[in-house]
Write a protein that holds these residues in place. Structure first.
Motif, mmCIF file in Angstrom:
data_model
loop_
_atom_site.group_PDB
_atom_site.id
_atom_site.type_symbol
_atom_site.label_atom_id
_atom_site.label_comp_id
_atom_site.label_asym_id
_atom_site.label_seq_id
_atom_site.Cartn_x
_atom_site.Cartn_y
_atom_site.Cartn_z
ATOM 1 N N MET A 89 0.823 -1.198 0.000
ATOM 2 C CA MET A 89 0.000 0.000 0.000
ATOM 3 C C MET A 89 0.863 1.255 0.000
ATOM 4 S SD MET A 89 -3.308 -0.761 2.381
ATOM 5 C CE MET A 89 -2.490 -1.195 3.888
ATOM 6 N N THR A 90 0.270 2.362 -0.469
ATOM 7 C CA THR A 90 0.968 3.647 -0.400
ATOM 8 C C THR A 90 0.845 4.189 1.027
ATOM 9 O OG1 THR A 90 -0.986 4.968 -0.902
ATOM 10 C CG2 THR A 90 0.294 4.142 -2.792
ATOM 11 N N ILE A 91 1.632 5.241 1.308
ATOM 12 C CA ILE A 91 1.547 5.882 2.625
ATOM 13 C C ILE A 91 0.129 6.358 2.903
ATOM 14 C CG2 ILE A 91 2.234 7.996 3.847
ATOM 15 C CD1 ILE A 91 5.055 7.589 2.769
ATOM 16 N N ALA A 95 -2.285 5.066 5.855
ATOM 17 C CA ALA A 95 -2.796 6.028 6.825
ATOM 18 C C ALA A 95 -4.310 5.889 6.966
ATOM 19 C CB ALA A 95 -2.424 7.449 6.397
ATOM 20 N N PHE A 96 -5.014 5.694 5.857
ATOM 21 C CA PHE A 96 -6.472 5.502 5.924
ATOM 22 C C PHE A 96 -6.799 4.262 6.753
ATOM 23 C CE2 PHE A 96 -9.298 8.141 3.159
ATOM 24 C CZ PHE A 96 -8.372 9.123 2.858
ATOM 25 N N ALA A 99 -5.856 4.919 10.544
ATOM 26 C CA ALA A 99 -6.672 5.925 11.239
ATOM 27 C C ALA A 99 -8.146 5.526 11.300
ATOM 28 C CB ALA A 99 -6.505 7.283 10.556
ATOM 29 N N GLY A 100 -8.488 4.384 10.761
ATOM 30 C CA GLY A 100 -9.893 3.964 10.795
ATOM 31 C C GLY A 100 -10.768 4.792 9.878
ATOM 32 N N ALA A 101 -10.191 5.254 8.764
ATOM 33 C CA ALA A 101 -10.951 6.107 7.858
ATOM 34 C C ALA A 101 -11.731 5.300 6.826
ATOM 35 C CB ALA A 101 -10.006 7.077 7.143
ATOM 36 N N VAL A 102 -11.629 3.957 6.925
ATOM 37 C CA VAL A 102 -12.339 3.103 5.970
ATOM 38 C C VAL A 102 -13.439 2.367 6.721
ATOM 39 C CG1 VAL A 102 -12.115 1.230 4.313
ATOM 40 C CG2 VAL A 102 -10.182 2.787 4.707
ATOM 41 N N GLU A 152 -3.835 13.730 8.103
ATOM 42 C CA GLU A 152 -2.783 14.197 9.015
ATOM 43 C C GLU A 152 -1.674 13.152 9.157
ATOM 44 O OE1 GLU A 152 -2.320 17.172 10.608
ATOM 45 O OE2 GLU A 152 -3.919 17.711 9.183
ATOM 46 N N VAL A 153 -2.085 11.906 9.353
ATOM 47 C CA VAL A 153 -1.110 10.824 9.507
ATOM 48 C C VAL A 153 -0.265 10.708 8.236
ATOM 49 C CG1 VAL A 153 -0.854 8.312 9.750
ATOM 50 C CG2 VAL A 153 -2.537 9.551 11.156
#
Ligand SMILES: Cc1cc2nc3c(=O)[nH]c(=O)nc-3n(C[C@H](O)[C@H](O)[C@H](O)COP(=O)(O)OP(=O)(O)OC[C@H]3O[C@@H](n4cnc5c(N)ncnc54)[C@H](O)[C@@H]3O)c2cc1C
Ligand code: FES
Ligand code: FES
Lengths: 160, 287
Positions: A89-91, A95-96, A99-102, A152-153
């Motif tokens: 995966m990419t950075i 990060a997603f 950070a629980g963005a998914v 941010e991450v």
């Protein structure tokens, strides 16, 4: 009506498209003819950003691109954004994840493309730049808080 | 060829003459919505994306020539935004970043929506449009080009090549009201352009009539009530200007808003736009 035959350059490879109707969107061709379902069909009217791809390096809604007119352009989808190795995966993608963005994940490919596009242009964006960059991406699940945290991450990790 | 992607304007015009049934495609942000929904089934397409000359702008004396293929993102470039700041403000309010990367001035003009965000600015700048077909070229004032909601003077086989506006009128502002900041079609909008050298105020409004409208009575009334040496208006002038502009609006009730709210919004937007453009004049005069 005559069928249209052409070739698109997607993620670095020439991909022939045969027997298509000339009005088909790039989104439709990617998903239904080229087996690239990363870009999602949310609204097909430019409102949700889930279909975002890069066309000649420019962040674009694939649903609003006439596929047959994209001949000669370099198209990058979410499948082609990362390292060539499958599973890496990419950075931004990491990060997603971290950070629980998914949540349901439907909006995620579009957001990943939008955030890559932002960080390529502004490695150190302001909070307002980030909000503006994702203003064309609708997410029904996260309420955007985790998405902003993920950006941010990604910024922090990219700076290292 | 059912889909042609010409590289020059002449090739594009020839392709259109060859296929009068062709759908002209620029950024696709208006037409593809219709195609995806099955409201439009093109039998031929002339795509303008590779016509570089449509994507350029240039300054000739005191006139700025904006190619029809400039995108909203192009209008945000600092050197262009310095010359036509209200157009950059309008561009910034359109859709989202991917929409601004694709959508063009020419597409906004040809679509001629009463809510098109570049239209009030171009109308307040008395823009002239350069049109071309294989038959020849002509220039039409935007004022007469827009004939009704989504109706223009554009003929079959004709393309919008460029819009021409003054390059030397920096005191201008575009303000728009919608339900949120991004991804919103204007409920009401106002553009004000002030020419302090000759003491003229131009005002146009969007989404409050069948086409964007000028406010000639308010413009004439206000011009005589400003001290053009300092840019300071007489007391109460900005508020009265807002009321007069609102009187010249012709809003309707629809799914986006009500006529009453639109009239109110136009009044407030016109007052604020006049105040801030005149503050700019005052700063320039003091400097
Ligand atoms: C999600 C979304 C949000 C939007 N938000 C806004 C907004 O906030 N404000 C706003 O004003 N608009 C908005 N729009 C509408 C649209 O983006 C604009 O009207 C845009 O300027 C259209 O330009 P385009 O290049 O994409 O046109 P296209 O869709 O390619 O074409 C539109 C029309 O113009 C014709 N055309 C294009 N170029 C020329 C030319 N050079 N000569 C002759 N005819 C031409 C086409 O044939 C077609 O009829 C939005 C659209 C979407 C999908
Ligand atoms: S599917 Fe393209 S923006 Fe929604
Ligand atoms: S995670 Fe479900 S739509 Fe965004």
């Amino acid at each position: 009506m005559t069928d249209t035959t052409y070739s698109l350059n997607v993620n670095g490879a020439d991909r022939p498209v045969a027997g298509a109707w000339l009005g088909e969107s790039l989104l439709h061709v990617l998903r239904e003819r080229l087996a690239l379902p990363g870009a999602k069909a949310g609204c097909e009217q430019g409102e949700c950003g889930s279909c975002s791809v890069l066309v000649d390096g420019v962040l674009t809604c694939a649903c609003l691109v006439l596929a047959a007119s994209a001949v000669g352009a370099s198209i990058i989808t979410v499948e082609g954004i990362g390292p060539a190795e499958r599973g890496e995966m990419t950075i931004v993608q990491e990060a997603f994840n971290d950070a629980g963005a998914v949540q349901c994940g439907f909006c995620t490919p579009g957001l990943i493309m939008a955030v890559h596009d932002l960080l390529d242009r502004h490695p150190d964006p302001s909070a307002l730049d980030v909000r503006e960059a994702i203003s064309g991406n609708l997410c029904r699940c996260t309420g955007y808080g985790r998405v902003l945290a993920a950006v941010e991450v990604a910024i922090e990790r990219s700076a290292r | 060829m059912d889909v042609s992607v010409p590289r020059t304007l002449d090739e594009a015009l020839a392709a259109l003459a060859d296929r009068p049934d062709a759908m002209v495609l620029a950024g696709g942000t208006d037409v593809m919505v219709g195609v995806n929904a099955g409201r439009q089934t093109p039998t031929a397409v002339v795509a303008l994306r590779a016509v570089e000359e449509l994507r350029t702008w240039s300054v000739d004396g005191d006139r700025l020539r904006l190619g029809a293929g400039l995108t909203y993102a192009d209008l945000l470039a600092p050197d262009l935004a310095a010359m036509v700041p209200a157009l950059a403000q309008a561009a910034r309010t359109v859709g989202s970043p991917p929409i601004r990367n694709a959508g063009t001035v020419g597409g906004n003009l040809a679509t001629a929506s009463p809510a098109g965000d570049t239209l009030p600015v171009l109308l307040a700048l008395d823009a002239e449009l350069d049109l071309a077909s294989v038959e020849g070229r002509r220039t039409v004032a935007l004022r007469s080009f827009l004939t009704g909601p989504k109706r223009t003077q554009l003929r079959t086989g004709e393309l919008i090549v460029a819009a021409r506006v003054p390059a030397t009128r920096p005191h201008q502002e575009y303000r728009k009201v919608g339900v949120r900041n991004a991804m919103v079609i204007a409920v009401a909008s106002v553009a004000v352009v002030v020419d302090a050298d000759v003491g003229v105020v131009a005002c146009a409004m969007g989404s409050v009539g069948p086409t964007p409208l000028r406010a000639p009575r308010a413009e004439e009334w206000v011009a005589g009530r400003i001290d053009w040496g300092t840019g300071v208006p007489d007391a109460g002038v900005a508020a009265e200007f807002g009321r007069l502009v609102a009187e010249e609006s012709r809003p309707i009730d629809d799914h986006r808003s009500t006529a009453a709210y639109r009239r109110h919004a136009v009044e407030v937007l016109a007052r604020r736009a006049l105040e801030s453009t005149l503050a700019g004049v005052a700063r320039a005069e003091a400097a």
